[in-house]
Structure formats: structure tokens, C-alpha cells
Write a protein that holds these residues in place. Structure first.
Motif, PDB file in Angstrom:
ATOM      1  N   UNK A  63       0.835  -1.204   0.000  1.00  0.00           N
ATOM      2  CA  UNK A  63       0.000   0.000   0.000  1.00  0.00           C
ATOM      3  C   UNK A  63       0.868   1.252   0.000  1.00  0.00           C
ATOM      4  N   UNK A  64       1.936   1.234   0.793  1.00  0.00           N
ATOM      5  CA  UNK A  64       2.834   2.390   0.853  1.00  0.00           C
ATOM      6  C   UNK A  64       3.528   2.624  -0.488  1.00  0.00           C
ATOM      7  N   UNK A  65       4.020   1.540  -1.083  1.00  0.00           N
ATOM      8  CA  UNK A  65       4.695   1.670  -2.376  1.00  0.00           C
ATOM      9  C   UNK A  65       3.722   2.146  -3.449  1.00  0.00           C
ATOM     10  N   UNK A  66       2.513   1.574  -3.459  1.00  0.00           N
ATOM     11  CA  UNK A  66       1.513   1.978  -4.443  1.00  0.00           C
ATOM     12  C   UNK A  66       1.143   3.447  -4.276  1.00  0.00           C
ATOM     13  N   UNK A  72       3.648  10.261  -7.758  1.00  0.00           N
ATOM     14  CA  UNK A  72       4.668  10.790  -8.664  1.00  0.00           C
ATOM     15  C   UNK A  72       4.012  11.435  -9.893  1.00  0.00           C
ATOM     16  N   UNK A  73       4.435  12.626 -10.272  1.00  0.00           N
ATOM     17  CA  UNK A  73       3.897  13.262 -11.490  1.00  0.00           C
ATOM     18  C   UNK A  73       4.457  12.570 -12.727  1.00  0.00           C
ATOM     19  N   UNK A  74       3.571  12.077 -13.564  1.00  0.00           N
ATOM     20  CA  UNK A  74       4.009  11.293 -14.717  1.00  0.00           C
ATOM     21  C   UNK A  74       4.852  12.114 -15.679  1.00  0.00           C
ATOM     22  N   UNK A  79      10.065  13.267 -18.026  1.00  0.00           N
ATOM     23  CA  UNK A  79      11.151  14.191 -18.353  1.00  0.00           C
ATOM     24  C   UNK A  79      12.482  13.690 -17.816  1.00  0.00           C
ATOM     25  N   UNK A  80      12.488  13.190 -16.582  1.00  0.00           N
ATOM     26  CA  UNK A  80      13.724  12.667 -16.002  1.00  0.00           C
ATOM     27  C   UNK A  80      14.241  11.469 -16.798  1.00  0.00           C
ATOM     28  N   UNK A  98       5.439   2.860 -14.133  1.00  0.00           N
ATOM     29  CA  UNK A  98       5.260   3.369 -12.774  1.00  0.00           C
ATOM     30  C   UNK A  98       3.809   3.736 -12.520  1.00  0.00           C
ATOM     31  N   UNK A  99       3.142   4.263 -13.549  1.00  0.00           N
ATOM     32  CA  UNK A  99       1.732   4.630 -13.421  1.00  0.00           C
ATOM     33  C   UNK A  99       0.834   3.410 -13.336  1.00  0.00           C
ATOM     34  N   UNK A 100       1.178   2.333 -14.055  1.00  0.00           N
ATOM     35  CA  UNK A 100       0.281   1.182 -14.185  1.00  0.00           C
ATOM     36  C   UNK A 100       0.397   0.184 -13.043  1.00  0.00           C
ATOM     37  N   UNK A 101       1.523   0.133 -12.373  1.00  0.00           N
ATOM     38  CA  UNK A 101       1.731  -0.895 -11.351  1.00  0.00           C
ATOM     39  C   UNK A 101       0.774  -0.773 -10.160  1.00  0.00           C
ATOM     40  N   UNK A 102       0.512   0.424  -9.598  1.00  0.00           N
ATOM     41  CA  UNK A 102      -0.358   0.494  -8.412  1.00  0.00           C
ATOM     42  C   UNK A 102      -1.749  -0.104  -8.588  1.00  0.00           C
ATOM     43  N   UNK A 103      -2.526   0.236  -9.632  1.00  0.00           N
ATOM     44  CA  UNK A 103      -3.862  -0.376  -9.746  1.00  0.00           C
ATOM     45  C   UNK A 103      -3.810  -1.876  -9.995  1.00  0.00           C
ATOM     46  N   UNK A 104      -2.799  -2.354 -10.708  1.00  0.00           N
ATOM     47  CA  UNK A 104      -2.663  -3.792 -10.932  1.00  0.00           C
ATOM     48  C   UNK A 104      -2.348  -4.510  -9.630  1.00  0.00           C
ATOM     49  N   UNK A 105      -1.443  -3.940  -8.850  1.00  0.00           N
ATOM     50  CA  UNK A 105      -1.074  -4.536  -7.569  1.00  0.00           C
ATOM     51  C   UNK A 105      -2.267  -4.553  -6.619  1.00  0.00           C
ATOM     52  N   UNK A 106      -2.985  -3.443  -6.551  1.00  0.00           N
ATOM     53  CA  UNK A 106      -4.146  -3.364  -5.661  1.00  0.00           C
ATOM     54  C   UNK A 106      -5.244  -4.335  -6.089  1.00  0.00           C
TER      55      UNK A 106
END
Length: 252
Positions: A63-66, A72-74, A79-80, A98-106
């Protein structure tokens, strides 16, 4: 309103569909980028989420990682990565991962957590191994929620993949950046409408998948519970009506 009409006319213009920079090519690129990111993110997040949901360990860390990844601003991350990796698809793909991992993990650990622990205990009592429990019990029952997580991730990827044109000049986002540069607002709005239409089509496809992956036993159980609840409500209504009739017919 005129911009909207012009945007529709731009989308429907056959001249904008052909060529190496036409709508057909950009749409294919957008779908390819989205599919690659979704597959890579699923390969990373789904096994971890299923393991967390099965064992019940590591949920707080997940939960913390997600939450951190969601914050994080995409565009900043893109840009980085662009400054680090240069022009090309590698930077957009990493940013979208990075954007897609949180909803998949949850979705993965929520789906496995939704399975009744008594069902799992019964499977163990029958002699099923942990791998069999995951594949034959937890995965089929938790699949609708898991697919919901994939659905959410797919929509976020499709919407944000427009930023790929910022670094790699790929996808439907090219119409937005090009229209902004040339002040062609019909092209900008037309590109946005194409992204919206693509997202709606993909969302509808996942909605159908999410509906049909519900196991028959679970569907029947829900229908039975719904019928029991309806019967209970009807009984309560009848009881209330009878009490009112008694009260009105026998005033105190």
C-alpha cells in the motif's frame, strides 16, 4: 461549439487517416505502446499482488509503495527518464510502468483477499497444495476484482500514453502537441476525442470480460442471496402493511 464541429470534421476527413503520420498509424502506435506497458506491468505487479493476497503478508508495504508511485507526477518522471535515456520509447514505457503498477497490484491482492478464508481452509482440508489453491480456488473467485484492476490500469495507460509523443513522437498525443504548436485547435480536440473513444472501447471490452469471468457458482450464490434479500424485504413490507391495517382497523 465550433471547435467541436471542426474537430469532428477533422477526425472524419479521410485525408487525415492515411500516410505515415495519419490517424490510423498513430492509433496503432498508441495501442501498441499501451499493450506493451500493460503486459510488462502485469508481469511485475500481478504475481506480487497475488502472493500478498494469498499469504496476507506485505500488504502495508504494498500500500505504501503503491501510494508513493501514485503520487509521482508522470510528466516529471517522463522528463527525467527522457534526460537519462534520450529520445525513444524507453522513457515513456518506464514512466507508464510506474503509473500502471499500483492499480494492478491493488486489484490482485484485493481479489485474492476477497476469497472467504473458510473456503481456503476447506481446500487445504481436502489435500490441495498451495499452488492448487491459488490456481483453482483463489484465482477464479478473485478474478473479477483482478480484472477490474487491469481495467483501471489500461484506462490510465491509454489516457497518459499521449505523453509518449513528448519524447518519442509516437501515438495519438502527437496530434495534441502538433496542434498546440501550430494553434490548430481542431486537431488538438480531434486527437483528444480519439483518445477518449479508444478509452471507451477498451473500457467496454474489459467490462464484458469482467462480467463473464465470474464463476458460475459465485454468480448463482449472488443471485440466491439477492433472491433471499428480496424475499426478506417483501416479507417485511407485508408485515408492516398488516400492522398498519390492524392499527387502522382497531384504533386505541
Amino acid at each position: 461549439m465550433n471547435y467541436f464541429v471542426e474537430a469532428i470534421a477533422w477526425v472524419l476527413d479521410p485525408a487525415n487517416w492515411g500516410g505515415p503520420s495519419g490517424i490510423a498509424v498513430r492509433l496503432t502506435q498508441h495501442l501498441a505502446i499501451s499493450a506493451i506497458v500493460l503486459l510488462l506491468a502485469s508481469a511485475i505487479a500481478l504475481p506480487i499482488g497475488m502472493l500478498i493476497g494469498h499469504t496476507g503478508r506485505g500488504k502495508h508495504a504494498a500500500v505504501m509503495v503503491s501510494g508513493g508511485l501514485r503520487a509521482l507526477p508522470t510528466l516529471g518522471v517522463l522528463t527525467l527518464f527522457g534526460l537519462w535515456l534520450g529520445i525513444g520509447l524507453r522513457a515513456p514505457v518506464l514512466a507508464l510502468l510506474i503509473l500502471a503498477i499500483p492499480p494492478l497490484l491493488a486489484g490482485a491482492y484485493a481479489g485474492f483477499e476477497s476469497v472467504d478464508r473458510r473456503t481456503i481452509d476447506a481446500a487445504r482440508a481436502m489435500g490441495m497444495r498451495e499452488r492448487q489453491i491459488i490456481g483453482r480456488v483463489e484465482l477464479p473467485i478473485g478474478l473479477p476484482i483482478l480484472v477490474g484492476g487491469v481495467r483501471s490500469a489500461a484506462l490510465q495507460i491509454i489516457a497518459t500514453a499521449t505523453l509518449a509523443a513528448y519524447i518519442a513522437d509516437e501515438g495519438l498525443g502527437r496530434f495534441l502537441f502538433e496542434g498546440l504548436k501550430t494553434r490548430d485547435y481542431a486537431e488538438m480536440l480531434g486527437g483528444s476525442l480519439l483518445v477518449i473513444a479508444l478509452a471507451l472501447v477498451v473500457d467496454g471490452a474489459f467490462a464484458l470480460v469482467q462480467r463473464f469471468v465470474v464463476p458460475t457458482g459465485v454468480r448463482l450464490a449472488r443471485a440466491s442471496r439477492g433472491g433471499s434479500a428480496a424475499a426478506g424485504r417483501e416479507a417485511r413490507i407485508r408485515t408492516t402493511s398488516a400492522r398498519r391495517s390492524i392499527t387502522e382497523g382497531n384504533p386505541t
